[in-house]
Write a protein that holds these residues in place. Structure first.
Motif, PDB file in Angstrom:
ATOM      1  N   MET A   1      12.243  44.437  89.103  1.00  0.00           N
ATOM      2  CA  MET A   1      11.317  44.718  88.242  1.00  0.00           C
ATOM      3  C   MET A   1      10.298  43.863  88.252  1.00  0.00           C
ATOM      4  O   MET A   1      10.482  42.494  88.330  1.00  0.00           O
ATOM      5  CB  MET A   1      11.744  45.069  86.876  1.00  0.00           C
ATOM      6  N   SER A   2       9.039  44.075  88.171  1.00  0.00           N
ATOM      7  CA  SER A   2       7.924  43.167  88.220  1.00  0.00           C
ATOM      8  C   SER A   2       7.568  42.634  86.756  1.00  0.00           C
ATOM      9  O   SER A   2       8.295  43.187  85.746  1.00  0.00           O
ATOM     10  CB  SER A   2       6.593  44.091  88.529  1.00  0.00           C
ATOM     11  N   ASP A   3       7.071  41.390  86.742  1.00  0.00           N
ATOM     12  CA  ASP A   3       6.798  40.669  85.490  1.00  0.00           C
ATOM     13  C   ASP A   3       5.570  41.536  84.805  1.00  0.00           C
ATOM     14  O   ASP A   3       5.455  41.123  83.736  1.00  0.00           O
ATOM     15  CB  ASP A   3       6.522  39.473  85.493  1.00  0.00           C
ATOM     16  N   ALA A   4       4.752  42.373  85.417  1.00  0.00           N
ATOM     17  CA  ALA A   4       3.678  43.093  84.809  1.00  0.00           C
ATOM     18  C   ALA A   4       3.931  44.025  83.893  1.00  0.00           C
ATOM     19  O   ALA A   4       5.060  44.699  83.963  1.00  0.00           O
ATOM     20  CB  ALA A   4       2.927  43.509  85.877  1.00  0.00           C
ATOM     21  N   ARG A   5       3.270  43.904  82.868  1.00  0.00           N
ATOM     22  CA  ARG A   5       3.247  45.264  81.991  1.00  0.00           C
ATOM     23  C   ARG A   5       3.205  46.523  82.646  1.00  0.00           C
ATOM     24  O   ARG A   5       2.202  46.663  83.691  1.00  0.00           O
ATOM     25  CB  ARG A   5       2.302  45.040  80.836  1.00  0.00           C
ATOM     26  N   ALA A   6       3.767  47.543  82.070  1.00  0.00           N
ATOM     27  CA  ALA A   6       3.400  48.908  82.653  1.00  0.00           C
ATOM     28  C   ALA A   6       2.821  49.789  81.862  1.00  0.00           C
ATOM     29  O   ALA A   6       2.990  49.560  80.496  1.00  0.00           O
ATOM     30  CB  ALA A   6       4.861  49.718  83.229  1.00  0.00           C
ATOM     31  N   LEU A   7       1.964  50.639  82.350  1.00  0.00           N
ATOM     32  CA  LEU A   7       1.223  51.651  81.296  1.00  0.00           C
ATOM     33  C   LEU A   7       1.303  53.099  81.925  1.00  0.00           C
ATOM     34  O   LEU A   7       1.034  53.249  83.179  1.00  0.00           O
ATOM     35  CB  LEU A   7      -0.560  51.214  81.635  1.00  0.00           C
ATOM     36  N   VAL A   8       1.643  53.827  81.142  1.00  0.00           N
ATOM     37  CA  VAL A   8       1.818  55.295  81.536  1.00  0.00           C
ATOM     38  C   VAL A   8       0.915  55.887  80.551  1.00  0.00           C
ATOM     39  O   VAL A   8       0.615  55.857  79.392  1.00  0.00           O
ATOM     40  CB  VAL A   8       3.390  55.677  80.978  1.00  0.00           C
ATOM     41  N   ALA A   9      -0.025  56.602  81.484  1.00  0.00           N
ATOM     42  CA  ALA A   9      -0.873  57.798  80.645  1.00  0.00           C
ATOM     43  C   ALA A   9      -0.202  58.916  80.747  1.00  0.00           C
ATOM     44  O   ALA A   9       0.097  59.169  81.909  1.00  0.00           O
ATOM     45  CB  ALA A   9      -2.397  57.811  81.512  1.00  0.00           C
ATOM     46  N   VAL A  10      -0.343  59.526  79.706  1.00  0.00           N
ATOM     47  CA  VAL A  10       0.127  60.863  79.565  1.00  0.00           C
ATOM     48  C   VAL A  10      -0.839  61.851  79.355  1.00  0.00           C
ATOM     49  O   VAL A  10      -1.737  61.753  78.476  1.00  0.00           O
ATOM     50  CB  VAL A  10       1.176  60.913  78.223  1.00  0.00           C
ATOM     51  N   PHE A  11      -0.739  63.025  80.121  1.00  0.00           N
ATOM     52  CA  PHE A  11      -1.686  63.946  80.271  1.00  0.00           C
ATOM     53  C   PHE A  11      -2.934  63.530  81.074  1.00  0.00           C
ATOM     54  O   PHE A  11      -3.537  62.738  80.905  1.00  0.00           O
ATOM     55  CB  PHE A  11      -2.271  64.577  78.802  1.00  0.00           C
ATOM     56  N   ASP A  12      -3.190  64.375  82.563  1.00  0.00           N
ATOM     57  CA  ASP A  12      -4.148  64.088  83.309  1.00  0.00           C
ATOM     58  C   ASP A  12      -5.365  64.533  82.457  1.00  0.00           C
ATOM     59  O   ASP A  12      -5.508  65.407  82.142  1.00  0.00           O
ATOM     60  CB  ASP A  12      -3.992  64.968  84.576  1.00  0.00           C
ATOM     61  N   SER A  13      -6.419  63.675  82.776  1.00  0.00           N
ATOM     62  CA  SER A  13      -7.854  63.766  82.024  1.00  0.00           C
ATOM     63  C   SER A  13      -8.719  62.726  82.590  1.00  0.00           C
ATOM     64  O   SER A  13      -8.299  61.708  83.345  1.00  0.00           O
ATOM     65  CB  SER A  13      -7.524  63.512  80.759  1.00  0.00           C
ATOM     66  N   PRO A  14      -9.972  63.011  82.309  1.00  0.00           N
ATOM     67  CA  PRO A  14     -10.984  61.948  82.986  1.00  0.00           C
ATOM     68  C   PRO A  14     -10.680  60.502  82.443  1.00  0.00           C
ATOM     69  O   PRO A  14     -10.579  59.354  83.050  1.00  0.00           O
ATOM     70  CB  PRO A  14     -12.373  62.291  82.526  1.00  0.00           C
ATOM     71  N   VAL A  15     -10.171  60.219  81.034  1.00  0.00           N
ATOM     72  CA  VAL A  15      -9.906  59.111  80.561  1.00  0.00           C
ATOM     73  C   VAL A  15      -8.807  58.407  81.200  1.00  0.00           C
ATOM     74  O   VAL A  15      -8.704  57.276  81.409  1.00  0.00           O
ATOM     75  CB  VAL A  15      -9.639  59.114  78.946  1.00  0.00           C
ATOM     76  N   ALA A  16      -7.635  59.627  81.357  1.00  0.00           N
ATOM     77  CA  ALA A  16      -6.450  58.880  82.084  1.00  0.00           C
ATOM     78  C   ALA A  16      -6.836  58.384  83.621  1.00  0.00           C
ATOM     79  O   ALA A  16      -6.250  57.288  83.828  1.00  0.00           O
ATOM     80  CB  ALA A  16      -5.510  60.142  82.286  1.00  0.00           C
ATOM     81  N   GLY A  17      -7.598  58.934  84.143  1.00  0.00           N
ATOM     82  CA  GLY A  17      -8.053  58.346  85.402  1.00  0.00           C
ATOM     83  C   GLY A  17      -8.453  57.111  85.569  1.00  0.00           C
ATOM     84  O   GLY A  17      -8.176  56.069  86.171  1.00  0.00           O
ATOM     85  N   HIS A  18      -9.629  56.920  84.542  1.00  0.00           N
ATOM     86  CA  HIS A  18     -10.295  55.576  84.321  1.00  0.00           C
ATOM     87  C   HIS A  18      -9.008  54.422  84.147  1.00  0.00           C
ATOM     88  O   HIS A  18      -9.256  53.303  84.397  1.00  0.00           O
ATOM     89  CB  HIS A  18     -11.452  55.706  83.443  1.00  0.00           C
TER      90      HIS A  18
END
Length: 139
Positions: A1-18
């Motif tokens: 496992m990486s030491d990096a924090r993970a980010l999960v974006a829920v629901f595909d949207s323009p905001v999620a893409g950015h």
């Protein structure tokens, strides 16, 4: 496992893409969950950002997120309006203490209007938190 924090974006949207694109350049492990969290690895270094507060799956997805060891869970939405996630979670029998774990509004108050600005403000808040800083102009 990486030491990096993970980010999960829920629901595909323009905001999620950015959000995912910006986060990847800042060494977050990233994933898009659509429509739910099935198959997404979530650990105590994971931040979950729900990118659409109007989806009918909002309550069940948040309930599922609250059952994970995720470090931080937030829902995008205007601070001028009551968050629909509260009633959605209450209707599913989620305890008030768990509902209080859901952050809303999220991100730094920079007057965001476009999807890219909303993603930037959200990620700036998460980076500040990752670096144990308050964000904004408090030093």
């Amino acid at each position: 496992m990486s030491d990096a924090r993970a980010l999960v974006a829920v629901f595909d949207s323009p905001v999620a893409g950015h959000l995912l694109r910006f986060a990847a350049t800042l060494d977050f492990r990233v994933a898009l969950a659509e429509p739910g969290l099935d198959g997404i690895a979530i650990d105590a270094d994971t931040d979950i950002v729900v990118c659409d507060h109007d989806r009918p799956e909002l309550g069940p997805v948040l309930r599922e997120a609250l059952r994970t060891p995720a470090r931080w869970i937030g829902v995008m939405g205007s601070p001028r309006h009551a968050g629909p996630h509260v009633e959605a979670l209450r209707s599913l029998g989620v305890e008030e203490a768990d509902i209080a774990r859901v952050h809303r509004p999220i991100g730094l108050n920079i007057g965001s209007r476009t999807p890219a600005e909303i993603a930037l403000a959200t990620l700036a808040g998460l980076v500040a938190d990752r670096n144990d800083r308050p964000g904004g102009f408090a030093f």
